[in-house]
Write a protein that holds these residues in place. Sequence first.
Motif, PDB file in Angstrom:
ATOM      1  N   THR A  72      44.531  50.825  37.307  1.00 14.67           N
ATOM      2  CA  THR A  72      44.595  49.711  38.249  1.00 14.67           C
ATOM      3  C   THR A  72      44.132  50.143  39.634  1.00 14.67           C
ATOM      4  OG1 THR A  72      46.426  48.700  37.019  1.00 14.67           O
ATOM      5  CG2 THR A  72      46.122  48.012  39.315  1.00 14.67           C
ATOM      6  N   GLN A  73      44.547  51.306  40.079  1.00  9.83           N
ATOM      7  CA  GLN A  73      44.121  51.812  41.379  1.00  9.83           C
ATOM      8  C   GLN A  73      42.617  52.047  41.418  1.00  9.83           C
ATOM      9  OE1 GLN A  73      46.629  55.279  41.675  1.00  9.83           O
ATOM     10  NE2 GLN A  73      48.316  54.146  42.622  1.00  9.83           N
ATOM     11  N   PHE A  74      42.077  52.593  40.333  1.00 10.71           N
ATOM     12  CA  PHE A  74      40.639  52.816  40.244  1.00 10.71           C
ATOM     13  C   PHE A  74      39.885  51.497  40.377  1.00 10.71           C
ATOM     14  CE2 PHE A  74      36.865  52.581  37.578  1.00 10.71           C
ATOM     15  CZ  PHE A  74      36.116  53.675  37.989  1.00 10.71           C
ATOM     16  N   LEU A  75      40.298  50.493  39.605  1.00 13.78           N
ATOM     17  CA  LEU A  75      39.612  49.213  39.617  1.00 13.78           C
ATOM     18  C   LEU A  75      39.794  48.483  40.944  1.00 13.78           C
ATOM     19  CD1 LEU A  75      40.464  47.990  36.008  1.00 13.78           C
ATOM     20  CD2 LEU A  75      38.230  48.727  36.851  1.00 13.78           C
ATOM     21  N   ARG A  76      40.969  48.612  41.557  1.00 13.22           N
ATOM     22  CA  ARG A  76      41.192  47.951  42.838  1.00 13.22           C
ATOM     23  C   ARG A  76      40.216  48.473  43.898  1.00 13.22           C
ATOM     24  NH1 ARG A  76      46.335  48.549  43.148  1.00 13.22           N
ATOM     25  NH2 ARG A  76      46.890  46.426  42.506  1.00 13.22           N
ATOM     26  N   GLY A  77      39.961  49.778  43.883  1.00 10.80           N
ATOM     27  CA  GLY A  77      39.031  50.351  44.849  1.00 10.80           C
ATOM     28  C   GLY A  77      37.602  49.888  44.628  1.00 10.80           C
ATOM     29  N   ILE A  78      37.155  49.853  43.366  1.00  9.07           N
ATOM     30  CA  ILE A  78      35.779  49.441  43.073  1.00  9.07           C
ATOM     31  C   ILE A  78      35.586  47.950  43.342  1.00  9.07           C
ATOM     32  CG2 ILE A  78      34.006  49.261  41.295  1.00  9.07           C
ATOM     33  CD1 ILE A  78      34.592  52.116  42.230  1.00  9.07           C
ATOM     34  N   THR A  79      36.545  47.125  42.948  1.00  6.49           N
ATOM     35  CA  THR A  79      36.406  45.692  43.181  1.00  6.49           C
ATOM     36  C   THR A  79      36.373  45.371  44.673  1.00  6.49           C
ATOM     37  OG1 THR A  79      38.813  45.405  42.944  1.00  6.49           O
ATOM     38  CG2 THR A  79      37.461  45.017  40.995  1.00  6.49           C
ATOM     39  N   ALA A  80      37.153  46.085  45.460  1.00  5.85           N
ATOM     40  CA  ALA A  80      37.142  45.854  46.908  1.00  5.85           C
ATOM     41  C   ALA A  80      35.799  46.234  47.508  1.00  5.85           C
ATOM     42  CB  ALA A  80      38.262  46.650  47.575  1.00  5.85           C
ATOM     43  N   LEU A  81      35.216  47.324  47.043  1.00  8.12           N
ATOM     44  CA  LEU A  81      33.915  47.753  47.548  1.00  8.12           C
ATOM     45  C   LEU A  81      32.835  46.724  47.214  1.00  8.12           C
ATOM     46  CD1 LEU A  81      32.200  49.916  48.910  1.00  8.12           C
ATOM     47  CD2 LEU A  81      32.027  51.091  46.709  1.00  8.12           C
ATOM     48  N   VAL A  82      32.866  46.193  45.989  1.00 13.85           N
ATOM     49  CA  VAL A  82      31.881  45.184  45.583  1.00 13.85           C
ATOM     50  C   VAL A  82      32.006  43.936  46.448  1.00 13.85           C
ATOM     51  CG1 VAL A  82      31.223  43.618  43.713  1.00 13.85           C
ATOM     52  CG2 VAL A  82      31.654  46.031  43.224  1.00 13.85           C
ATOM     53  N   ARG A  83      33.233  43.478  46.669  1.00 17.80           N
ATOM     54  CA  ARG A  83      33.420  42.299  47.508  1.00 17.80           C
ATOM     55  C   ARG A  83      32.942  42.558  48.935  1.00 17.80           C
ATOM     56  NH1 ARG A  83      38.558  42.078  44.821  1.00 17.80           N
ATOM     57  NH2 ARG A  83      38.577  40.420  43.251  1.00 17.80           N
ATOM     58  N   GLY A  84      33.124  43.786  49.400  1.00 13.06           N
ATOM     59  CA  GLY A  84      32.752  44.123  50.766  1.00 13.06           C
ATOM     60  C   GLY A  84      31.264  44.019  51.035  1.00 13.06           C
ATOM     61  N   VAL A  85      30.449  44.121  49.979  1.00 11.91           N
ATOM     62  CA  VAL A  85      28.992  43.998  50.153  1.00 11.91           C
ATOM     63  C   VAL A  85      28.472  42.724  49.483  1.00 11.91           C
ATOM     64  CG1 VAL A  85      28.605  46.472  50.408  1.00 11.91           C
ATOM     65  CG2 VAL A  85      28.567  45.461  48.115  1.00 11.91           C
ATOM     66  N   ASN A  86      29.389  41.770  49.204  1.00  8.72           N
ATOM     67  CA  ASN A  86      29.023  40.477  48.613  1.00  8.72           C
ATOM     68  C   ASN A  86      28.289  40.627  47.281  1.00  8.72           C
ATOM     69  OD1 ASN A  86      28.435  39.812  51.937  1.00  8.72           O
ATOM     70  ND2 ASN A  86      29.988  38.665  50.826  1.00  8.72           N
ATOM     71  N   GLY A  87      28.673  41.655  46.503  1.00  7.52           N
ATOM     72  CA  GLY A  87      28.048  41.869  45.211  1.00  7.52           C
ATOM     73  C   GLY A  87      28.744  41.109  44.098  1.00  7.52           C
ATOM     74  N   MET A  88      28.161  41.191  42.910  1.00  8.31           N
ATOM     75  CA  MET A  88      28.775  40.612  41.719  1.00  8.31           C
ATOM     76  C   MET A  88      28.876  41.709  40.667  1.00  8.31           C
ATOM     77  SD  MET A  88      27.238  36.753  41.259  1.00  8.31           S
ATOM     78  CE  MET A  88      28.558  36.342  40.097  1.00  8.31           C
ATOM     79  N   ALA A  89      30.090  41.941  40.167  1.00 12.75           N
ATOM     80  CA  ALA A  89      30.308  43.004  39.194  1.00 12.75           C
ATOM     81  C   ALA A  89      30.995  42.444  37.956  1.00 12.75           C
ATOM     82  CB  ALA A  89      31.152  44.126  39.801  1.00 12.75           C
ATOM     83  N   HIS A  90      30.680  43.033  36.813  1.00 14.36           N
ATOM     84  CA  HIS A  90      31.369  42.666  35.577  1.00 14.36           C
ATOM     85  C   HIS A  90      31.850  43.940  34.889  1.00 14.36           C
ATOM     86  CE1 HIS A  90      27.146  43.230  34.305  1.00 14.36           C
ATOM     87  NE2 HIS A  90      27.633  43.592  33.130  1.00 14.36           N
ATOM     88  N   TYR A  91      33.022  43.826  34.268  1.00 10.82           N
ATOM     89  CA  TYR A  91      33.725  44.967  33.696  1.00 10.82           C
ATOM     90  C   TYR A  91      34.139  44.606  32.276  1.00 10.82           C
ATOM     91  CZ  TYR A  91      34.366  45.681  38.764  1.00 10.82           C
ATOM     92  OH  TYR A  91      34.167  45.795  40.126  1.00 10.82           O
ATOM     93  N   HIS A  92      33.563  45.273  31.303  1.00 11.23           N
ATOM     94  CA  HIS A  92      33.916  44.995  29.909  1.00 11.23           C
ATOM     95  C   HIS A  92      35.242  45.672  29.566  1.00 11.23           C
ATOM     96  CE1 HIS A  92      30.211  43.037  28.507  1.00 11.23           C
ATOM     97  NE2 HIS A  92      29.597  43.827  29.366  1.00 11.23           N
TER      98      HIS A  92
END
Length: 229
Positions: free
Chosen positions: A160-180
């Motif tokens: 959860t901590q790993f994903l929270r950090g990556i998702t925050a970074l993606v939002r910070g640059v207005n990106g779109m990410a998908h995680y299977h």
Amino acid sequence: MTSRLEFQNESGEGSTVQHVTFMEWLSGLKARGSNLLVTGEVPKETSAEFSRTLFGQGERTRILGLINPTTMDAESYLPGTSNRPETQVIDQRPEYRAATADDSTAARPTDIDRESFRSALVSAIEVHNDRNGGFEPAELRLGLDSVEVLEMNDDLVSLTQFLRGITALVRGVNGMAHYHLRVPDDDPMVDELSPLFDARIELRKRPGRAEQRWHVPTLDETTDWVELS
């Protein structure tokens, strides 16, 4: 792919989005950045096909992270060749090791260096962001192939901590990410991780076709099942 999707209760009594169509909601996600969780036990080919759709067409920065040793090659997940300068593949798929006598499965992957993988993802996003002078909304597309592989020793807190950090970074640059997340949609792990994401896309394979539906917890809405295209 998304043009045929509609919220089931779009105009129904009690709907929280009576005047918002699915396409309007999706446009908002693209404008502000988003993270999408993709669930369901489907063939690898189905996951790869869906990733190609989510990575989008046209000139974009695409970053693909591979960590499942049984996954398909990178080209299967991308809408074009992986040799383009705006495309980066972070391949940290481990080797399978032989199972011990008390293992419940015939084989399993060696441990993933989660910190190394995180650092590689962060570095890739930062390098492309600097090179481009910043990202336009939805210009960055990030995809991870099997996040359940990152849960080691039943340590869901660290995942959860790993994903929270990556998702925050993606939002910070207005990106779109998908995680299977290659587990059934009713798996307890889905409930644990879903709050980290803007929406959940459930996949299923039926005879002759694969289908998708979107769950949007913040709106308390779900789309109908539609065929992948």
